[in-house]
Design a protein around this motif. Structure first.
Motif, PDB file in Angstrom:
ATOM      1  N   TRP A 294     -79.471 -10.533  94.485  1.00  0.00           N
ATOM      2  CA  TRP A 294     -79.353 -11.754  94.242  1.00  0.00           C
ATOM      3  C   TRP A 294     -78.764 -12.478  95.252  1.00  0.00           C
ATOM      4  CZ3 TRP A 294     -74.352 -13.207  94.487  1.00  0.00           C
ATOM      5  CH2 TRP A 294     -73.535 -12.365  93.895  1.00  0.00           C
ATOM      6  N   MET A 295     -77.924 -11.905  96.169  1.00  0.00           N
ATOM      7  CA  MET A 295     -77.191 -12.369  97.357  1.00  0.00           C
ATOM      8  C   MET A 295     -78.093 -12.784  98.432  1.00  0.00           C
ATOM      9  SD  MET A 295     -74.161 -13.275  98.194  1.00  0.00           S
ATOM     10  CE  MET A 295     -72.813 -12.205  97.738  1.00  0.00           C
ATOM     11  N   LEU A 296     -79.392 -12.292  98.376  1.00  0.00           N
ATOM     12  CA  LEU A 296     -80.560 -12.564  99.610  1.00  0.00           C
ATOM     13  C   LEU A 296     -80.815 -14.117  99.332  1.00  0.00           C
ATOM     14  CD1 LEU A 296     -82.669  -9.601  99.331  1.00  0.00           C
ATOM     15  CD2 LEU A 296     -80.576  -9.945 100.978  1.00  0.00           C
ATOM     16  N   GLY A 297     -81.024 -14.700  98.238  1.00  0.00           N
ATOM     17  CA  GLY A 297     -81.101 -16.026  97.860  1.00  0.00           C
ATOM     18  C   GLY A 297     -80.122 -16.893  98.256  1.00  0.00           C
ATOM     19  N   VAL A 298     -78.823 -16.466  98.031  1.00  0.00           N
ATOM     20  CA  VAL A 298     -77.536 -17.029  98.489  1.00  0.00           C
ATOM     21  C   VAL A 298     -77.412 -17.351 100.027  1.00  0.00           C
ATOM     22  CG1 VAL A 298     -75.189 -17.132  98.578  1.00  0.00           C
ATOM     23  CG2 VAL A 298     -76.373 -16.313  96.712  1.00  0.00           C
ATOM     24  N   VAL A 299     -77.746 -16.502 100.726  1.00  0.00           N
ATOM     25  CA  VAL A 299     -77.555 -16.355 102.190  1.00  0.00           C
ATOM     26  C   VAL A 299     -78.795 -17.225 102.921  1.00  0.00           C
ATOM     27  CG1 VAL A 299     -78.007 -14.936 104.321  1.00  0.00           C
ATOM     28  CG2 VAL A 299     -76.505 -13.973 102.130  1.00  0.00           C
ATOM     29  N   SER A 300     -79.806 -17.035 102.297  1.00  0.00           N
ATOM     30  CA  SER A 300     -81.242 -17.798 102.912  1.00  0.00           C
ATOM     31  C   SER A 300     -80.927 -19.275 102.524  1.00  0.00           C
ATOM     32  CB  SER A 300     -82.497 -17.333 102.476  1.00  0.00           C
ATOM     33  OG  SER A 300     -82.468 -17.282 100.973  1.00  0.00           O
ATOM     34  N   GLY A 301     -80.387 -19.390 101.370  1.00  0.00           N
ATOM     35  CA  GLY A 301     -80.131 -21.005 100.842  1.00  0.00           C
ATOM     36  C   GLY A 301     -78.930 -21.466 101.996  1.00  0.00           C
ATOM     37  N   ASN A 302     -77.829 -20.655 102.140  1.00  0.00           N
ATOM     38  CA  ASN A 302     -76.871 -21.395 102.978  1.00  0.00           C
ATOM     39  C   ASN A 302     -77.114 -21.426 104.358  1.00  0.00           C
ATOM     40  OD1 ASN A 302     -75.126 -21.344 100.626  1.00  0.00           O
ATOM     41  ND2 ASN A 302     -74.167 -19.555 100.901  1.00  0.00           N
ATOM     42  N   ALA A 303     -77.695 -20.305 105.077  1.00  0.00           N
ATOM     43  CA  ALA A 303     -77.961 -20.328 106.283  1.00  0.00           C
ATOM     44  C   ALA A 303     -79.307 -21.470 106.811  1.00  0.00           C
ATOM     45  CB  ALA A 303     -78.814 -19.010 106.830  1.00  0.00           C
ATOM     46  N   GLY A 304     -80.208 -21.863 105.817  1.00  0.00           N
ATOM     47  CA  GLY A 304     -81.254 -22.752 106.180  1.00  0.00           C
ATOM     48  C   GLY A 304     -82.142 -22.124 106.906  1.00  0.00           C
ATOM     49  N   ASP A 305     -83.224 -23.042 107.107  1.00  0.00           N
ATOM     50  CA  ASP A 305     -84.291 -22.590 107.881  1.00  0.00           C
ATOM     51  C   ASP A 305     -83.927 -21.920 109.418  1.00  0.00           C
ATOM     52  OD1 ASP A 305     -86.048 -23.419 105.885  1.00  0.00           O
ATOM     53  OD2 ASP A 305     -86.433 -25.242 106.878  1.00  0.00           O
ATOM     54  N   GLY A 306     -82.768 -22.389 110.065  1.00  0.00           N
ATOM     55  CA  GLY A 306     -82.398 -22.138 111.183  1.00  0.00           C
ATOM     56  C   GLY A 306     -81.871 -20.546 111.341  1.00  0.00           C
ATOM     57  N   GLY A 307     -81.703 -20.045 110.124  1.00  0.00           N
ATOM     58  CA  GLY A 307     -81.401 -18.664 110.051  1.00  0.00           C
ATOM     59  C   GLY A 307     -82.426 -17.800 109.907  1.00  0.00           C
ATOM     60  N   ALA A 308     -83.812 -18.218 109.502  1.00  0.00           N
ATOM     61  CA  ALA A 308     -84.737 -17.336 109.396  1.00  0.00           C
ATOM     62  C   ALA A 308     -84.825 -16.381 110.557  1.00  0.00           C
ATOM     63  CB  ALA A 308     -85.987 -18.011 109.120  1.00  0.00           C
ATOM     64  N   GLY A 309     -85.098 -14.998 110.121  1.00  0.00           N
ATOM     65  CA  GLY A 309     -85.454 -14.005 111.266  1.00  0.00           C
ATOM     66  C   GLY A 309     -84.066 -13.595 112.005  1.00  0.00           C
ATOM     67  N   LYS A 310     -82.864 -14.261 111.670  1.00  0.00           N
ATOM     68  CA  LYS A 310     -81.748 -14.035 112.270  1.00  0.00           C
ATOM     69  C   LYS A 310     -81.056 -12.706 111.497  1.00  0.00           C
ATOM     70  CE  LYS A 310     -80.856 -18.185 114.878  1.00  0.00           C
ATOM     71  NZ  LYS A 310     -79.982 -19.323 115.016  1.00  0.00           N
ATOM     72  N   TRP A 311     -81.389 -12.681 109.982  1.00  0.00           N
ATOM     73  CA  TRP A 311     -80.503 -11.760 109.482  1.00  0.00           C
ATOM     74  C   TRP A 311     -81.536 -10.580 108.897  1.00  0.00           C
ATOM     75  CZ3 TRP A 311     -75.825 -12.262 107.288  1.00  0.00           C
ATOM     76  CH2 TRP A 311     -75.036 -13.404 107.444  1.00  0.00           C
ATOM     77  N   ASP A 312     -81.041  -9.622 108.502  1.00  0.00           N
ATOM     78  CA  ASP A 312     -81.701  -8.466 107.997  1.00  0.00           C
ATOM     79  C   ASP A 312     -80.776  -7.756 106.949  1.00  0.00           C
ATOM     80  OD1 ASP A 312     -83.559  -6.284 107.857  1.00  0.00           O
ATOM     81  OD2 ASP A 312     -84.081  -6.492 109.932  1.00  0.00           O
ATOM     82  N   VAL A 313     -81.299  -6.687 106.285  1.00  0.00           N
ATOM     83  CA  VAL A 313     -80.830  -5.987 105.304  1.00  0.00           C
ATOM     84  C   VAL A 313     -80.710  -4.433 105.532  1.00  0.00           C
ATOM     85  CG1 VAL A 313     -80.775  -5.647 102.774  1.00  0.00           C
ATOM     86  CG2 VAL A 313     -81.737  -7.546 103.747  1.00  0.00           C
ATOM     87  N   ALA A 314     -79.262  -3.801 105.288  1.00  0.00           N
ATOM     88  CA  ALA A 314     -79.248  -2.336 105.494  1.00  0.00           C
ATOM     89  C   ALA A 314     -78.600  -1.889 104.411  1.00  0.00           C
ATOM     90  CB  ALA A 314     -78.575  -2.298 106.875  1.00  0.00           C
ATOM     91  N   SER A 315     -78.549  -0.529 104.457  1.00  0.00           N
ATOM     92  CA  SER A 315     -77.944   0.300 103.319  1.00  0.00           C
ATOM     93  C   SER A 315     -76.429  -0.075 103.270  1.00  0.00           C
ATOM     94  CB  SER A 315     -78.119   1.813 103.577  1.00  0.00           C
ATOM     95  OG  SER A 315     -79.477   2.088 103.376  1.00  0.00           O
ATOM     96  N   VAL A 316     -76.020  -0.051 102.250  1.00  0.00           N
ATOM     97  CA  VAL A 316     -74.511  -0.210 101.998  1.00  0.00           C
ATOM     98  C   VAL A 316     -73.684   1.072 102.241  1.00  0.00           C
ATOM     99  CG1 VAL A 316     -74.618   0.410  99.402  1.00  0.00           C
ATOM    100  CG2 VAL A 316     -72.822  -1.364 100.301  1.00  0.00           C
ATOM    101  N   PRO A 317     -72.686   1.011 102.773  1.00  0.00           N
ATOM    102  CA  PRO A 317     -71.919   2.205 102.937  1.00  0.00           C
ATOM    103  C   PRO A 317     -71.487   2.881 101.383  1.00  0.00           C
ATOM    104  CG  PRO A 317     -70.834   0.528 104.289  1.00  0.00           C
ATOM    105  CD  PRO A 317     -71.940  -0.064 103.640  1.00  0.00           C
TER     106      PRO A 317
END
Length: 445
Positions: A294-317
């Motif tokens: 659910w945090m993906l929606g938080v990050v994209s909402g907070n970062a805004g359109d300018g953050g698109a493509g700058k974020w990615d998702v990796a496995s958790v330690p």
């Protein structure tokens, strides 16, 4: 939770007060039909107020509510996002409304941390069995369903999302630090949390104006839920609702990790779900944070359109974990409980939850939705087309619940305040553990 910025910014007290003052004018005025059919013959449409918490894209309801309202002129959904903070604002206010018998919406969201108390107060809720929704039992994992059953057997809550784990990271900042950006290579960097911190030190040695992680609280929660799974699937309370903060190794392990992150100077000292934290996401003040689905929606909402493509998702330690998830309930005070039950039913159906996941990333708790091809193969454009279906959906069926006591929300808020204080310098590191235990005892009453 959550979906959402579950769980940020402090909403001014006047906003919450205004919400309370407008209850009478916003409330549903029609009475429910005597049959199970929608109120299509009503002279005026029934308005069902759905109250939730969180920021970013919240519960991810925008598109599915728009769809419902276009197709149901007789029953209109009004979505009210009251605040970003569940423990500090939303839940205390909701408890007041539930106790008073007025003020709550027709359908209300409840984070996992509030469900213990909600279960213990069946008098607050409409029984969804009266509207045929006991038939939904097979749609959810047993633990998700049973959490929504009150102590007297009333079905009061239907599951929304669940929260598998990942790490969200800024690819542009990783590139600047000379680190790999490919998600598989990034995942390989940190099989353990110790390795995660070592990579953070390497990162900060190269990128002087950016911190490795957002703050202590987000990663503390990730580690806590991982460790809870190794210690009887309990966190702050045991199954008998006894406070075990000072006895549960999961809490101490998570605290020690947060302390190391703080003392190592690896955080931006931002408390999650605040305005400052949201702004830090947008400005690139930090490179990583713990990300349940659910945090993906938080990050994209907070970062805004300018953050698109700058974020990615990796496995958790350290493997997976299960942080978050919410339920929808119908308060007994609703003037239109039948229509409210219809809306809660719709918002938790497989097709609806699958749509929310593909649109915003909130992992469905509905097992039928989890199995849909659109969910299994989903990618998130904002996160560099990360295969979120592969990352989250395929592991959803194996997620284990962590028992949360009746006073979990209150204790969680007290503990996170200490951990944040340790990070921002207001609580000395050598005194933080004892203060955490003492404040937890006070919060538990």
């Amino acid at each position: 939770m959550m979906i959402s910025k579950r769980r940020g910014s402090l909403v001014a007290a006047s906003v919450v007060a205004a919400a309370a003052l407008t209850v009478a004018s916003c409330g549903s005025g029609s009475t429910p039909q005597s049959s199970g059919a929608p109120a299509s013959s009503a002279a005026q449409p029934v308005t069902i107020r759905v109250q939730t918490f969180g920021g970013g894209t919240n519960f991810g309801y925008k598109n599915v509510i728009d769809k419902w309202n276009a197709e149901h002129k007789d029953i209109q959904i009004k979505h009210e996002n009251l605040t970003d903070q569940f423990e500090q604002q939303y839940w205390p206010q909701m408890i007041q409304w539930l106790q008073a018998g007025n003020g709550a919406g027709d359908v209300v969201g409840i984070d996992e941390g509030g469900m213990g108390l909600a279960k213990a107060h069946p008098e607050w809720w409409a029984d969804l069995k009266e509207y045929g929704l006991e038939s939904r039992k097979a749609d959810f994992p047993a633990w998700k369903w049973e959490t929504g059953v009150s102590t007297d057997g009333k079905v009061f809550g239907l599951g929304t999302d669940i929260g598998g784990m990942s790490i969200c990271y800024r690819t542009d900042l990783f590139k600047k630090a000379g680190l790999p950006t490919d998600r598989a290579e990034v995942s390989a960097l940190w099989p353990t949390w110790d390795e995660f911190m070592k990579v953070g030190q390497q990162f900060q040695g190269k990128v002087k104006d950016t911190k490795w992680a957002d703050g202590t609280n987000t990663l503390y929660q990730v580690v806590l839920y991982q460790e809870a799974a190794k210690n009887g699937n309990v966190a702050y309370f045991d199954q008998q609702n006894n406070l075990i903060v000072d006895k549960n190794p999961a809490v101490k392990t998570a605290f020690d990790f947060a302390s190391k992150m703080s003392q190592g100077g690896l955080t931006a000292k931002l408390r999650n779900f605040t305005d400052e934290w949201a702004a830090g996401t947008q400005k690139g003040s930090f490179a990583t944070l713990g990300c349940p689905s659910w945090m993906l929606g938080v990050v994209s909402g907070n970062a805004g359109d300018g953050g698109a493509g700058k974020w990615d998702v990796a496995s958790v330690p350290g493997g997976g974990g299960n942080w978050g998830g919410s339920w929808l309930a119908v308060p007994k005070q609703s003037k239109n409980p039948k229509e409210a039950a219809m809306v809660a039913d719709y918002l938790t159906q497989a097709q609806t939850q699958a749509s929310i996941f593909t649109d915003f990333g909130n992992m469905p708790s509905n097992t039928k939705a989890q199995q849909e091809a659109a969910v299994q193969g989903a990618k998130n454009e904002f996160f560099n087309d990360a295969p979120i279906g592969e990352i989250f959906a395929k592991s959803a069926s194996s997620l284990q619940p962590v028992f949360l006591g009746v006073k979990h929300a209150q204790v969680k808020n007290a503990i996170e305040s200490v951990i944040q204080g340790m990070d921002d310098g207001s609580v000395p590191h050598d005194k933080a553990w004892q203060q955490l235990v003492d404040d937890a005892v006070k919060a538990a009453g």
